[in-house]
Structure formats: structure tokens, C-alpha cells
Write an enzyme that holds these catalytic residues in place. Structure first.
Site, PDB file in Angstrom:
ATOM      1  N   SER A  61      13.153   1.240 -19.707  1.00  0.00           N
ATOM      2  CA  SER A  61      14.459   1.646 -20.249  1.00  0.00           C
ATOM      3  C   SER A  61      14.368   2.981 -20.985  1.00  0.00           C
ATOM      4  CB  SER A  61      14.982   0.570 -21.202  1.00  0.00           C
ATOM      5  OG  SER A  61      14.842  -0.695 -20.619  1.00  0.00           O
TER       6      SER A  61
HETATM    7  C1  LIG Z   1      15.453  -2.938 -17.393  1.00  0.00           C
HETATM    8  S1  LIG Z   1      14.087  -3.886 -16.856  1.00  0.00           S
HETATM    9  C2  LIG Z   1      13.253  -4.263 -18.372  1.00  0.00           C
HETATM   10  C3  LIG Z   1      12.594  -3.106 -19.069  1.00  0.00           C
HETATM   11  C4  LIG Z   1      11.399  -3.528 -19.866  1.00  0.00           C
HETATM   12  N1  LIG Z   1      11.739  -4.284 -21.050  1.00  0.00           N
HETATM   13  C5  LIG Z   1      10.412  -2.424 -20.144  1.00  0.00           C
HETATM   14  O1  LIG Z   1      10.014  -2.222 -21.299  1.00  0.00           O
HETATM   15  O2  LIG Z   1       9.998  -1.763 -19.188  1.00  0.00           O
HETATM   16  C6  LIG Z   1      14.797  -5.490 -16.496  1.00  0.00           C
HETATM   17  C7  LIG Z   1      13.769  -6.484 -16.009  1.00  0.00           C
HETATM   18  O3  LIG Z   1      14.353  -7.791 -16.035  1.00  0.00           O
HETATM   19  C8  LIG Z   1      13.780  -8.518 -14.973  1.00  0.00           C
HETATM   20  N2  LIG Z   1      14.613  -9.711 -14.693  1.00  0.00           N
HETATM   21  C9  LIG Z   1      15.756  -9.777 -13.969  1.00  0.00           C
HETATM   22  N3  LIG Z   1      16.220 -11.047 -13.942  1.00  0.00           N
HETATM   23  C10 LIG Z   1      15.357 -11.781 -14.692  1.00  0.00           C
HETATM   24  C11 LIG Z   1      15.297 -13.158 -15.060  1.00  0.00           C
HETATM   25  N4  LIG Z   1      16.234 -14.037 -14.633  1.00  0.00           N
HETATM   26  N5  LIG Z   1      14.263 -13.575 -15.832  1.00  0.00           N
HETATM   27  C12 LIG Z   1      13.301 -12.699 -16.264  1.00  0.00           C
HETATM   28  N6  LIG Z   1      13.307 -11.396 -15.941  1.00  0.00           N
HETATM   29  C13 LIG Z   1      14.318 -10.928 -15.177  1.00  0.00           C
HETATM   30  C14 LIG Z   1      13.751  -7.516 -13.831  1.00  0.00           C
HETATM   31  O4  LIG Z   1      12.876  -7.907 -12.801  1.00  0.00           O
HETATM   32  C15 LIG Z   1      13.322  -6.258 -14.582  1.00  0.00           C
HETATM   33  O5  LIG Z   1      11.928  -6.106 -14.520  1.00  0.00           O
END
Ligand SMILES: C[S@@+](CC[C@H](N)C(=O)[O-])C[C@H]1O[C@@H](n2cnc3c(N)ncnc32)[C@H](O)[C@@H]1O
Length: 363
Positions: free
Chosen positions: A52
Site C-alpha cells: 500500500s
Molecule cells: C492491499 S494488499 C495488503 C497490503 C499489505 N498489508 C502490505 O503491507 O503489503 C491486500 C491483500 O489482501 C489479501 N486478501 C484478499 N482477500 C483476503 C481474505 N479474504 N483474507 C485474507 N487476505 C485477503 C490479498 O491477497 C492482498 O494480498
């Protein structure tokens, strides 16, 4: 950044360790720009994971009011960078668990965390179920957006604990990053930030919700391209192809200008409109926002400088212009609310599977 622990964490955790392929390909400079960096896409090219935007991460971490020794759950590990920052802030006596849905993303996050010797623990699963075996948590932070608040997050949060999440309103047209405090049966918002996150998914490989329909015209001359008009929103879906085309040609015509006689902060008035405008009339999105008329024969958009809206630009019939003027007047009469005036209350009705989310404007 105003909080010394958050600042220290950013100064000590190297972002490049969580984005090795980008660092190799585009250099360190790219990794230290204040931008989100997409790390995976689905087959349609829609982003499914990213690191992000650092300034947004910093604001979210500050809002979470973290203390040494706290137990924290992160939902959506992505690259693992945020989990490492969380672990740095809560220190050796604290505990960080980060849940990631996608197996390949979970593996890369584990590698990143190991490369900086972070004690944050990466687990694979559907974060909407939380991670009960290590709960309850003092803080839960969600880094993908959701229209509902799963009961598990409320259940796994300590009484008085904080839950921060990007809350989607109106099928993705509005997002607010809300920090809630747990008060026995409910969650009550304490702070709201502006920002947008990709949605939580149901399963690895599950399609990411498509963005709302959009139409636009681009001018490309030599190597330069410029957007001449860009409209998007669920409201466009109900118009026939011919009406959408007519709307685009209206947007390319000369506007009638109505000066508002005020300088309205863009984020505040945009958030207000996305929440208050009828869903089947709202178009635009950052940085432009406005409404279309009932039959699609008119368009009115807020316009102005980089940070403020100062006028309404309208096209075609006057219906859209009247609606946008009325909404702007309503915003003024309510005391020009901004994000921090938005109150969000989440309750979990007995017997119902989901949560009940209520939005209102406080003063
Ligand atoms: C914007 S990214 C997160 C950024 C992260 N916090 C970082 O520091 O890089 C969103 C993440 O949420 C994950 N995601 C989506 N749906 C999810 C779920 N139901 N449970 C857990 N993770 C999920 C995606 O695969 C993705 O890797």
C-alpha cells in the site's frame, strides 16, 4: 507523521526487502516513492495484491494507536511490509499475526518477514474468519476493503480494542477507512480517513469485483495523451449505449458554470456526495465527482482547484445541476462535514449472519 514509534518503524524496516523484484527491476528510488506498488493481478489485469501507499499506511498505523506489548491481527498480509512495521511498533513483548488468503502471496510475505528477521507470524487463511487461536487481539487492522464487518472480528477483539478497516459503501463507489472501538455488542467509529483499498476476496483466484462502468475520451497527439472527459459510476449501467454516448458528447461540450461562492475541501465534499447522492445518479470519483440527470440527458460536475471545489460545471438539461446544487446546499447546512464528522455504528443483530452498518453525520 506525528507518532515517534510509527516514524521509527518506517526508518528501521526496509521496504525494498518486501519488494525485491521491483527493487531489482526499477531501483531503490521507485520503492521509496510514496506510491502503492501492485505485486499481482488477476487474469483480467485487475490488481489482487500490493504494497500500500506508505503515507496511507503511516496514517492508518497512527490511527490504530498501537502500544508496546499489544496483540495485533492483520487481515491481508500482501507483501508483509505492514506486518513488519506492526511488529516493530508493538516490540518484543507484543505479538503480530497476519492472515493472507492467497498461497503464493503468503509465501512471498513469509520470505520478506524472514529477510528482516521480523517476529510477525504469517498464516494462510480467509481473514474474514480472523485467527481465533491467537486471540483476543487489542488491535485488528484490515488492509483490503469490505462492505460488511464479519462477526469474527468483533468476537476476537478485546473489549475497548480498536478495529481499523476500509469500509465500502454503495457497491464500491465510496470508501472510508474507519477505526472502530469495541463497546460490548457494537463497534463505534472513532476516526475516519479517506482512501481506497482493493476488495477482500472469497477465495484465492476468485474474481475481484469489476470496477464500476466508465466512459471516456482521450486525445493522443505525438507521444502525449490527455484525458478530455472521464465518467464512471454504477449510474451509467442503467443507460442505453446510445444514451451513454450522448452523455460523453455532452461532457465534451462547453459547460455552463455556476460559481459556488465557497471553497469546499475536495475530500470532504466528495465523501459527502458519495454517501448522500442517489446511487443511480452519482458519477465521477476522484478527482471529479457529480451527478447525471434522471434520464441521462444532463450532467453536473464539481470543479475547481487542486484541493477545493469552487464551481459546478453542467451540461445538457438542468435536472443534474439542480440535484448537485441541492446536495452542496445540504452539505453547507449540515455544517460542512468532513471525514471526522462521519459516525459509523456497526451492530450484530442476534440470529442474523451479517452486521448492520449505519452511517450518520455528527457535528
Ligand atoms: C492491499 S494488499 C495488503 C497490503 C499489505 N498489508 C502490505 O503491507 O503489503 C491486500 C491483500 O489482501 C489479501 N486478501 C484478499 N482477500 C483476503 C481474505 N479474504 N483474507 C485474507 N487476505 C485477503 C490479498 O491477497 C492482498 O494480498
Amino acid at each position: 507523521m506525528t507518532s515517534p514509534p510509527v516514524r521509527r518503524a518506517f526508518l528501521t524496516v526496509p521496504r525494498e526487502r518486501f519488494l525485491p523484484e521491483i527493487t531489482k527491476r526499477e531501483g531503490l528510488e521507485r520503492v521509496y516513492q510514496d506510491e502503492a506498488i501492485v505485486t499481482s493481478h488477476d487474469e483480467r489485469g485487475i490488481p489482487t495484491s500490493s504494497s500500500s501507499q506508505p503515507s496511507m499506511m503511516a496514517s492508518m498505523l497512527e490511527q490504530l494507536d498501537l502500544r508496546p506489548g499489544q496483540r495485533v491481527l492483520e487481515v491481508g498480509a500482501g507483501t508483509g511490509y505492514n506486518a513488519a512495521l506492526l511488529a516493530k511498533i508493538v516490540g518484543a513483548r507484543g505479538r503480530v499475526i497476519s492472515v493472507e488468503l492467497d498461497p503464493a502471496t503468503a509465501r512471498r510475505a513469509r520470505r520478506g518477514l524472514a529477510s528482516v528477521k521480523s517476529p510477525a507470524k504469517l498464516v494462510r487463511g480467509d481473514g474474514r474468519e480472523g485467527w481465533p487461536r491467537a486471540g483476543p487481539y487489542d488491535r485488528i487492522i484490515v488492509t483490503a476493503s469490505t462492505p460488511t464487518v464479519p462477526r469474527a472480528w468483533h468476537e476476537q477483539l478485546s473489549e475497548g480494542g480498536l478495529l481499523e478497516l476500509p469500509l465500502v459503501h454503495r457497491r464500491g463507489q465510496a470508501q472510508a477507512i474507519v477505526t472502530f472501538r469495541k463497546l460490548s455488542q457494537a463497534l463505534r467509529s472513532e476516526a475516519v480517513l479517506y482512501g481506497g483499498f482493493m476488495p477482500l476476496r472469497d477465495a484465492p483466484g476468485a474474481p475481484v469485483a469489476s470496477p464500476p462502468p466508465s466512459l471516456g475520451a482521450i486525445e493522443r497527439i505525438d507521444d502525449r495523451s490527455r484525458s478530455l472527459a472521464q465518467l464512471s459510476g454504477e449510474a451509467l449501467r442503467r443507460l442505453s449505449a446510445a444514451r451513454r454516448q450522448r452523455l460523453l458528447s455532452l461532457a465534451l461540450s462547453e459547460a455552463r458554470v455556476h460559481e459556488l461562492g465557497l471553497r469546499a475541501p475536495r475530500p470532504a465534499l466528495s465523501l459527502y456526495l458519495t454517501i448522500e447522492a442517489p446511487e443511480d445518479r452519482l458519477v465521477g470519483g476522484w478527482p471529479r465527482i457529480g451527478v447525471i440527470s434522471e434520464n441521462g440527458d444532463g450532467l453536473a460536475l464539481l470543479a475547481g482547484g487542486a484541493k477545493t471545489f469552487t464551481r459546478i460545471e453542467s451540461y445538457g438539461d438542468r435536472d443534474a445541476e439542480r440535484l448537485l446544487l441541492g446536495l452542496t446546499e445540504g452539505w453547507k447546512q449540515r455544517g460542512r462535514p468532513a471525514g471526522h464528522d462521519l459516525r459509523v455504528e456497526v451492530s450484530f443483530p442476534r440470529g442474523a449472519a451479517g452486521s448492520d452498518v449505519r452511517l450518520s453525520w455528527g457535528s
